[in-house]
Enzyme design. Structure first.
Site, PDB file in Angstrom:
ATOM      1  N   ARG A 147       0.844  -1.203   0.000  1.00 17.76           N
ATOM      2  CA  ARG A 147       0.000   0.000   0.000  1.00 17.76           C
ATOM      3  C   ARG A 147       0.874   1.245   0.000  1.00 17.76           C
ATOM      4  NH1 ARG A 147      -4.883   0.299   4.205  1.00 17.76           N
ATOM      5  NH2 ARG A 147      -3.226   1.037   5.559  1.00 17.76           N
ATOM      6  N   THR A 165      -1.650   7.369   0.128  1.00 12.85           N
ATOM      7  CA  THR A 165      -2.978   7.224  -0.502  1.00 12.85           C
ATOM      8  C   THR A 165      -3.706   5.940  -0.102  1.00 12.85           C
ATOM      9  OG1 THR A 165      -2.049   6.022  -2.379  1.00 12.85           O
ATOM     10  CG2 THR A 165      -2.121   8.436  -2.558  1.00 12.85           C
ATOM     11  N   ASP A 224       0.263  -2.757  12.098  1.00 16.95           N
ATOM     12  CA  ASP A 224       0.827  -3.182  10.809  1.00 16.95           C
ATOM     13  C   ASP A 224       1.254  -4.645  10.909  1.00 16.95           C
ATOM     14  OD1 ASP A 224       2.802  -3.759   8.738  1.00 16.95           O
ATOM     15  OD2 ASP A 224       2.706  -1.621   8.283  1.00 16.95           O
ATOM     16  N   ASP A 231       4.937  -5.577   9.741  1.00 16.77           N
ATOM     17  CA  ASP A 231       5.967  -5.119  10.685  1.00 16.77           C
ATOM     18  C   ASP A 231       5.969  -5.978  11.943  1.00 16.77           C
ATOM     19  OD1 ASP A 231       6.909  -3.148   9.053  1.00 16.77           O
ATOM     20  OD2 ASP A 231       5.861  -1.505  10.065  1.00 16.77           O
TER      21      ASP A 231
HETATM   22  C1  PRP Z   1      -0.930  -4.711   4.443  1.00 13.49           C
HETATM   23  C2  PRP Z   1      -1.659  -6.021   4.581  1.00 13.49           C
HETATM   24  C3  PRP Z   1      -2.450  -6.087   3.312  1.00 13.49           C
HETATM   25  C4  PRP Z   1      -2.823  -4.638   3.084  1.00 13.49           C
HETATM   26  C5  PRP Z   1      -4.240  -4.429   3.514  1.00 13.49           C
HETATM   27  O1  PRP Z   1       0.188  -4.849   3.644  1.00 13.49           O
HETATM   28  O2  PRP Z   1      -0.813  -7.120   4.767  1.00 13.49           O
HETATM   29  O3  PRP Z   1      -1.712  -6.598   2.212  1.00 13.49           O
HETATM   30  O4  PRP Z   1      -1.926  -3.858   3.874  1.00 13.49           O
HETATM   31  O5  PRP Z   1      -4.657  -3.147   3.219  1.00 13.49           O
HETATM   32  P1  PRP Z   1      -5.749  -2.825   2.099  1.00 13.49           P
HETATM   33  O6  PRP Z   1      -6.863  -3.789   2.304  1.00 13.49           O
HETATM   34  O7  PRP Z   1      -6.136  -1.409   2.411  1.00 13.49           O
HETATM   35  O8  PRP Z   1      -5.114  -2.952   0.752  1.00 13.49           O
HETATM   36  P2  PRP Z   1       1.202  -3.634   3.341  1.00 13.49           P
HETATM   37  O9  PRP Z   1       0.776  -2.869   2.143  1.00 13.49           O
HETATM   38  O10 PRP Z   1       1.413  -2.847   4.595  1.00 13.49           O
HETATM   39  O11 PRP Z   1       2.533  -4.396   2.923  1.00 13.49           O
HETATM   40  P3  PRP Z   1       3.532  -5.271   3.799  1.00 13.49           P
HETATM   41  O12 PRP Z   1       2.835  -6.564   4.149  1.00 13.49           O
HETATM   42  O13 PRP Z   1       4.679  -5.468   2.875  1.00 13.49           O
HETATM   43  O14 PRP Z   1       3.898  -4.491   5.034  1.00 13.49           O
HETATM   44  N1  URA Z   2      -2.399  -3.110   6.800  1.00  8.59           N
HETATM   45  C1  URA Z   2      -2.121  -3.559   8.046  1.00  8.59           C
HETATM   46  O1  URA Z   2      -1.114  -4.256   8.262  1.00  8.59           O
HETATM   47  N2  URA Z   2      -2.950  -3.203   9.032  1.00  8.59           N
HETATM   48  C2  URA Z   2      -4.046  -2.453   8.834  1.00  8.59           C
HETATM   49  O2  URA Z   2      -4.790  -2.181   9.788  1.00  8.59           O
HETATM   50  C3  URA Z   2      -4.312  -1.999   7.522  1.00  8.59           C
HETATM   51  C4  URA Z   2      -3.470  -2.349   6.526  1.00  8.59           C
END
Ligand code: PRP
Ligand code: URA
Length: 206
Positions: free
Chosen positions: A102, A106, A198, A201
């Site tokens: 994400r 945005t 998150d 993380d």
């Molecule tokens: C997080 C999570 C999903 C997404 C959900 O990943 O693991 O993939 O956000 O959000 P959405 O429904 O609004 O799209 P992130 O983009 O933080 O990536 P990461 O797992 O690499 O930290």
């Molecule tokens: N991605 C995450 O990891 N947590 C949230 O709450 C939303 C997006």
């Protein structure tokens, strides 16, 4: 689109551990892996099996094997936390990957990687991500899977919310979602509340 909320008492206990802000990464990992297994067992109740002959040490009997291949598709990174939980249950499954991140400003999904096998069209495909927030990432991943030929997709996510479920229902009404919680909604940064923060993380300790 059907949404299934897995309300097993153990799921509620494990969920409480991973929600807690003070839970260290090693406990977060362990409990997210447990949750993945509970979701997967529920989501695979109706998987078709074929009868096969089995010779026990005493006599011949009948057994079962899965009728179709399974493909697990974690959305990188956090989806790896679900994969780690379920792959030991079906080690012969094919693992495909979709990389989506994400945009922090945005909240829109940025797709940066995909490796999807040709066998996906005949397989039962499990899309893995612990979080369904706006739904942008899951919708984009399901779109890529369909473009690659997937016809039977099921999504496993630990924490969902009404916004993400509505987005999936609009874009992919044929993809059932199994979740352990439908939270209240999104905050101004598009994080799920109460949520767990998150997921990537916390799982990887970054
Ligand atoms: C997080 C999570 C999903 C997404 C959900 O990943 O693991 O993939 O956000 O959000 P959405 O429904 O609004 O799209 P992130 O983009 O933080 O990536 P990461 O797992 O690499 O930290
Ligand atoms: N991605 C995450 O990891 N947590 C949230 O709450 C939303 C997006």
């Amino acid at each position: 689109m059907q949404t299934f909320v897995v309300q097993h008492p153990l799921a509620q206990c494990y969920l409480s551990v991973i929600r807690a802000a003070g839970t260290p990464s090693h406990d977060f990992r362990r409990h997210l892996n447990h949750l993945a297994r509970l979701l997967f067992l529920e989501a695979t109740r109706e998987l078709p099996v074929q009868e096969i002959p089995v010779q026990t040490p005493l006599q011949q009997t009948s057994g079962a094997q899965l009728a179709r291949p399974l493909v697990f598709v974690p959305i990188l990174r956090a989806g790896l936390g679900l994969l780690d939980g379920i792959l030991p249950l079906v080690p012969e499954a094919v693992v495909a990957h979709v990389g989506i991140k994400r945009n922090e400003e945005t909240a829109l999904p940025h797709a940066y990687y995909a490796n999807l096998p040709a066998c996906i069209s005949g397989a039962d495909v499990f899309l893995l991500d612990p979080m369904l927030a706006t739904g942008g990432s899951a919708c984009e991943a399901a779109r890529q899977l369909k473009e690659a030929g997937a016809m039977r997709i099921t999504m496993l996510c630990v924490v969902s919310c009404p916004e993400g479920l509505a987005a999936m229902k609009r874009a992919h009404p044929d993809v059932p979602v199994f979740t352990t919680a439908i939270d209240d909604g999104l905050n101004e940064k598009c994080y799920i509340v109460p949520g767990l923060g998150d997921a990537g993380d916390r799982y990887f300790g970054t």
